[in-house]
Motif scaffolding. Structure first.
Motif, PDB file in Angstrom:
ATOM      1  N   ALA A 170       0.830  -1.205   0.000  1.00 50.79           N
ATOM      2  CA  ALA A 170       0.000   0.000   0.000  1.00 50.79           C
ATOM      3  C   ALA A 170       0.864   1.254   0.000  1.00 50.79           C
ATOM      4  CB  ALA A 170      -0.923  -0.013   1.222  1.00 50.79           C
ATOM      5  N   GLU A 171       1.952   1.241   0.763  1.00 47.93           N
ATOM      6  CA  GLU A 171       2.841   2.409   0.803  1.00 47.93           C
ATOM      7  C   GLU A 171       3.543   2.613  -0.536  1.00 47.93           C
ATOM      8  OE1 GLU A 171       5.384   1.499   4.057  1.00 47.93           O
ATOM      9  OE2 GLU A 171       3.883   1.998   5.591  1.00 47.93           O
ATOM     10  N   ALA A 172       3.930   1.504  -1.180  1.00 45.66           N
ATOM     11  CA  ALA A 172       4.613   1.613  -2.477  1.00 45.66           C
ATOM     12  C   ALA A 172       3.703   2.205  -3.538  1.00 45.66           C
ATOM     13  CB  ALA A 172       5.115   0.240  -2.919  1.00 45.66           C
ATOM     14  N   ALA A 173       2.387   2.036  -3.367  1.00 45.39           N
ATOM     15  CA  ALA A 173       1.441   2.558  -4.356  1.00 45.39           C
ATOM     16  C   ALA A 173       1.249   4.066  -4.239  1.00 45.39           C
ATOM     17  CB  ALA A 173       0.090   1.855  -4.200  1.00 45.39           C
ATOM     18  N   GLN A 174       1.701   4.661  -3.109  1.00 45.31           N
ATOM     19  CA  GLN A 174       1.477   6.096  -2.882  1.00 45.31           C
ATOM     20  C   GLN A 174       2.618   6.910  -3.485  1.00 45.31           C
ATOM     21  OE1 GLN A 174      -1.507   7.027  -1.579  1.00 45.31           O
ATOM     22  NE2 GLN A 174      -1.854   4.823  -1.692  1.00 45.31           N
ATOM     23  N   LEU A 175       2.684   6.947  -4.800  1.00 50.98           N
ATOM     24  CA  LEU A 175       3.741   7.710  -5.470  1.00 50.98           C
ATOM     25  C   LEU A 175       3.504   9.199  -5.308  1.00 50.98           C
ATOM     26  CD1 LEU A 175       4.141   5.788  -8.843  1.00 50.98           C
ATOM     27  CD2 LEU A 175       5.768   5.847  -6.967  1.00 50.98           C
ATOM     28  N   GLU A 176       4.580   9.934  -5.112  1.00 54.21           N
ATOM     29  CA  GLU A 176       4.524  11.387  -5.043  1.00 54.21           C
ATOM     30  C   GLU A 176       5.400  11.955  -6.150  1.00 54.21           C
ATOM     31  OE1 GLU A 176       2.661  12.989  -2.952  1.00 54.21           O
ATOM     32  OE2 GLU A 176       2.122  11.423  -1.502  1.00 54.21           O
ATOM     33  N   ALA A 177       5.147  13.214  -6.495  1.00 53.83           N
ATOM     34  CA  ALA A 177       5.952  13.874  -7.521  1.00 53.83           C
ATOM     35  C   ALA A 177       7.413  13.901  -7.088  1.00 53.83           C
ATOM     36  CB  ALA A 177       5.444  15.283  -7.768  1.00 53.83           C
ATOM     37  N   GLY A 178       8.308  13.652  -8.052  1.00 52.06           N
ATOM     38  CA  GLY A 178       9.729  13.676  -7.759  1.00 52.06           C
ATOM     39  C   GLY A 178      10.263  15.096  -7.638  1.00 52.06           C
ATOM     40  N   ARG A 179      11.507  15.194  -7.211  1.00 48.12           N
ATOM     41  CA  ARG A 179      12.145  16.504  -7.039  1.00 48.12           C
ATOM     42  C   ARG A 179      13.023  16.885  -8.222  1.00 48.12           C
ATOM     43  NH1 ARG A 179      14.035  16.450  -0.626  1.00 48.12           N
ATOM     44  NH2 ARG A 179      11.932  16.096   0.241  1.00 48.12           N
ATOM     45  N   HIS A 513     -12.037   8.311 -14.327  1.00 53.95           N
ATOM     46  CA  HIS A 513     -12.097   7.103 -13.504  1.00 53.95           C
ATOM     47  C   HIS A 513     -10.740   6.545 -13.063  1.00 53.95           C
ATOM     48  CE1 HIS A 513     -16.426   6.711 -14.025  1.00 53.95           C
ATOM     49  NE2 HIS A 513     -16.251   7.001 -15.293  1.00 53.95           N
ATOM     50  N   PHE A 514      -9.640   7.008 -13.618  1.00 56.33           N
ATOM     51  CA  PHE A 514      -8.320   6.463 -13.265  1.00 56.33           C
ATOM     52  C   PHE A 514      -7.400   7.502 -12.613  1.00 56.33           C
ATOM     53  CE2 PHE A 514      -9.919   3.562 -16.411  1.00 56.33           C
ATOM     54  CZ  PHE A 514      -9.319   2.325 -16.167  1.00 56.33           C
ATOM     55  N   TRP A 515      -7.712   8.766 -12.755  1.00 48.75           N
ATOM     56  CA  TRP A 515      -6.820   9.831 -12.302  1.00 48.75           C
ATOM     57  C   TRP A 515      -6.754   9.893 -10.775  1.00 48.75           C
ATOM     58  CZ3 TRP A 515      -3.133  12.694 -14.286  1.00 48.75           C
ATOM     59  CH2 TRP A 515      -2.707  13.850 -13.613  1.00 48.75           C
ATOM     60  N   ASP A 516      -5.547  10.116 -10.245  1.00 54.10           N
ATOM     61  CA  ASP A 516      -5.334  10.276  -8.816  1.00 54.10           C
ATOM     62  C   ASP A 516      -5.400  11.767  -8.487  1.00 54.10           C
ATOM     63  OD1 ASP A 516      -4.548  10.359  -6.194  1.00 54.10           O
ATOM     64  OD2 ASP A 516      -2.630   9.354  -6.487  1.00 54.10           O
ATOM     65  N   GLU A 517      -6.504  12.198  -7.894  1.00 49.94           N
ATOM     66  CA  GLU A 517      -6.685  13.617  -7.592  1.00 49.94           C
ATOM     67  C   GLU A 517      -5.696  14.108  -6.538  1.00 49.94           C
ATOM     68  OE1 GLU A 517      -8.421  15.724  -9.113  1.00 49.94           O
ATOM     69  OE2 GLU A 517      -9.853  14.544 -10.283  1.00 49.94           O
ATOM     70  N   ARG A 518      -5.212  13.206  -5.701  1.00 51.80           N
ATOM     71  CA  ARG A 518      -4.316  13.623  -4.625  1.00 51.80           C
ATOM     72  C   ARG A 518      -2.895  13.875  -5.119  1.00 51.80           C
ATOM     73  NH1 ARG A 518      -0.456  11.761  -1.414  1.00 51.80           N
ATOM     74  NH2 ARG A 518      -0.432   9.777  -2.514  1.00 51.80           N
ATOM     75  N   ALA A 519      -2.334  12.914  -5.833  1.00 55.46           N
ATOM     76  CA  ALA A 519      -0.915  13.002  -6.190  1.00 55.46           C
ATOM     77  C   ALA A 519      -0.672  13.103  -7.688  1.00 55.46           C
ATOM     78  CB  ALA A 519      -0.165  11.778  -5.633  1.00 55.46           C
ATOM     79  N   GLY A 520      -1.719  12.994  -8.493  1.00 56.36           N
ATOM     80  CA  GLY A 520      -1.532  13.026  -9.933  1.00 56.36           C
ATOM     81  C   GLY A 520      -1.182  11.658 -10.488  1.00 56.36           C
TER      82      GLY A 520
END
Length: 690
Positions: A170-179, A513-520
């Motif tokens: 579950a944690e691995a699925a939470q991708l965030e924008a890179g730097r 239906h597929f877009w992640d509103e939180r992290a993109g």
């Protein structure tokens, strides 16, 4: 093979050829679904999840050794609820549990064997297990007994491991924008990092086993176009030649096998996959456009001809795969003994054998895998024959042996039709049809699009798989993205607005239906899919380009074509998810780097006002196809096509000059003077390229 004396299990009712292959096993198999999961909960049994696919050689081996064995089946049926999954039909299940197996064992692959709690959390897994201990692996029956003992006597250990592993997934699925900034420097540094792994002797990147790398090849070709780097072009074209002359390529029937087990591209794993051949056809096409090398053109046409001949369903869809095995042996359909060659070719046999590397002792397990590692010019010097005569002998022998081979028992074919893989083939046929002037390719592409958009859509949703008249499983990210990309290529080849509208509809569904509103970025599954233990995002390439990379490319193209800035914003947010990964692991993110190349390219556009079917207009369009310009936006329509002008801003307010087809070349939102001359158009475009 089916065992008539046995009663078939539940898999007999499935459409997946892989699942049906296991329908007569003595194992009490279930397909993935509510019935199996409810049984595990009700009986408090762990789940044995076995994942594979029809063209997988070691999947067949494990079936023969273990799943056909009565004693092994008794243990499986007593201790577990057994679920069989076709990874090609359920890539979401495969992706989740493959990550689990990689975390547990440090490696992954198929067949994949995972043990789950009744609610689907993994606590132990691996890949192939032999029936008895060997290869440093425990025997499968040992594994079954050990897992049963853990579940019966030490369940707390299994549950603790399952909770911890599920949390990690579950944690691995939470991708965030890179730097890492999305800059040309990132693109150049990532590409040069890949180039450092080049095998200068045999081509490719890295050592054995060697997989075709069509996205990497495209990246290097793009890098050459962007920077003028000749080394990048040389690495790409050398690799393409080595593969085309090796055993990984079917020298008689066209098309590529899955991968080479050696570094020389000689000994393939013999299955043929639709996705490899579709992607490689485009890689060879682009190399042909840049180099003019007729060998590349030949490989394109032979590969696509193979798809049309052997991988096309009557209704227009494209089949998934052909097996490695026939007659119970891997590669039996493709290999030759020297005496077979002599008997078939007579007086041509000696020279033909030199051309295709045939010897009395063979080059693999006593038989010959056909390959062309020696140039004809070298053979001509040694034999005193002319190159033209050797070419004639080579082609005559190929035709003769192909006809002979057609009489052999054929490898099995997986006849399910997968939307995403069909999108790859659609793009290849549409682009090759346009560039090479092959109307048959364009007709096959249009027929495929008509089939998929009718038979594989339900209530506006694209379905993932089709077989036996049934569309199964809601479509995944890759299905929508890859098929939309194929439709854009079909629009570019025909300029028929229906294909552009269809691509936009698929993209709108993706965004809804597929877009992640939180992290993109996009999840692999939609908000309408079955809920699993994790909802992953595809950003890394596997055998096919990552769904997020393809979605980014489609959004960028549609944004430019339709004037939709929101599409562009979403594409760049998707790229940002993988920016750090592109810098650190570029070989696994080639498709994302290709999307970045498109995102960073200065806008270059050509609008042609004229009937696309008229000779003068076609001359303009054909001139644009003489070289590969991957980031060039082209739109065309007759001067009175109000629908096209309303949809595509590039076509608006563009009158014809002197009543003739007229080109408008624009760069960075500044346009040259309109022209009716092909030569002037190309000169303007050359200035824009510079």
């Amino acid at each position: 093979m089916p065992t008539p004396s046995r009663t078939p299990n539940r898999l007999i009712h499935e459409t997946s050829p892989y699942l049906r292959q296991h329908a007569y096993n003595p194992v009490d198999w279930y397909p993935w679904g509510p019935e199996a999961l409810a049984k595990a909960q009700a009986e408090d049994k762990p789940i044995l999840l076995s994942v594979g696919y029809s063209a997988c050689h070691w999947c067949h081996v494990m079936e023969r050794e273990s799943f056909e064995d009565e004693a092994t089946a008794r243990l499986m049926n007593e201790y577990f609820v057994n679920i069989k999954v076709d990874r090609e039909e359920r890539p979401d299940i495969d992706a989740i549990y493959m990550q689990a197996v990689q975390a547990l064992s440090g490696q992954g692959g198929w067949p994949m064997t995972v043990f789950l709690t009744p609610d689907g959390q993994p606590f132990y897994g691996g890949t192939y297990f032999p029936p008895e201990p060997r290869y440093g692996l425990p025997g499968f029956r040992q594994v079954l007994e050990a897992i049963h003992e853990i579940w019966s006597q030490r369940r707390d250990e299994a549950l603790s491991s399952a909770r911890e592993l599920t949390q990690r997934l579950a944690e691995a699925a939470q991708l965030e924008a890179g730097r890492t900034p999305l800059t040309p420097e990132l693109l150049t540094s990532a590409t040069t990092a890949i180039m450092r792994h080049f095998d200068a002797r045999y081509g490719g990147w890295g050592g054995a086993p060697k997989f075709p790398a069509p996205q990497t090849i495209e990246l290097l070709l793009r890098h050459h176009l962007r920077t003028g780097d000749q080394q990048a072009l040389q690495q790409a074209t050398f690799t393409l030649r080595q593969m085309a002359r090796g055993g990984i390529y079917d020298q008689l029937g066209g098309g590529f096998h899955r991968y080479s087990v050696d570094e020389r591209w000689l000994v393939p794993h013999f299955e043929k996959m639709l996705y490899d051949n579709a992607q490689l056809a485009r890689a060879y096409l682009h190399a042909y456009q840049l180099s003019g090398d007729e060998e590349f053109r030949r490989i394109v046409t032979e590969t696509l001809d193979y798809i049309l001949r052997e991988m096309t369903a009557p209704e227009g869809g494209f089949y998934a795969a052909q097996d490695a095995d026939s007659e119970g042996r891997e590669g039996a359909f493709y290999v030759w003994r020297a005496d077979e060659i002599r008997q078939a070719l007579g007086g041509d046999a000696l020279l033909w054998s030199q051309i295709y590397g045939v010897s009395a002792t063979g080059n693999w397990e006593g038989v010959n895998i056909l390959h062309r590692q020696r140039p004809l010019e070298e053979i001509a010097r040694v034999t005193g024959q002319s190159v033209a005569r050797l070419q004639e002998i080579a082609e005559r022998g190929r035709r003769t042996l192909f006809a002979r081979r057609e009489q052999r028992p054929r490898p099995g074919r997986d006849e399910k039709i997968l939307a995403g893989w069909n999108g790859l083939a659609l793009a290849a046929l549409a682009e090759a049809g346009r560039v090479l002037g092959r109307d048959d390719y364009l007709a096959a592409a249009a027929r495929n699009a008509a089939f998929v958009l009718s038979a594989m859509r339900q209530a506006g949703r694209l379905m993932h798989s089709f077989k036996d008249g049934q569309a199964r499983v809601p479509g995944f990210l890759g299905d929508y993205a890859l098929y939309a990309a194929g439709l854009l290529e079909l629009y570019r080849a025909t300029f028929e607005l229906r294909w552009l509208h269809a691509a936009r509809e698929l993209v709108e569904h993706l965004l809804d239906h597929f877009w992640d509103e939180r992290a993109g970025g996009f999840f692999q599954t939609s908000d309408e899919h079955e809920t699993l233990i994790a909802r992953l995002k595809e950003v890394q390439d596997e055998a096919i380009p990552s769904g997020n990379a393809v979605a980014a490319q489609v959004l960028l193209r549609l944004a430019a074509l339709l004037g939709e800035p929101e599409y562009d914003r979403r594409a760049r947010a998707t790229l940002e998810l993988a920016s750090d990964a592109m810098r650190h692991f570029p070989r696994a993110f080639a498709a994302m780097l290709n999307a970045l190349d498109l995102a960073l390219a200065p806008p270059r556009e050509v609008a042609i006002i004229g009937d696309p079917a008229a000779p003068e207009t076609r001359a303009m369009l054909e001139a644009l196809d003489r070289t590969w310009r991957p980031n060039l936006l082209v739109a065309a329509a007759p001067p009175d096509d109000a629908a096209a002008q309303a949809l595509i801003p590039l076509l608006q307010d563009r009158p014809q000059q002197a009543g003739r087809p007229t080109a408008y070349v624009c760069r960075a939102f500044v346009c040259e003077l309109p022209t009716t001359s092909v030569e002037t158009m190309l000169a303007q475009l050359q200035r824009a390229d510079a």
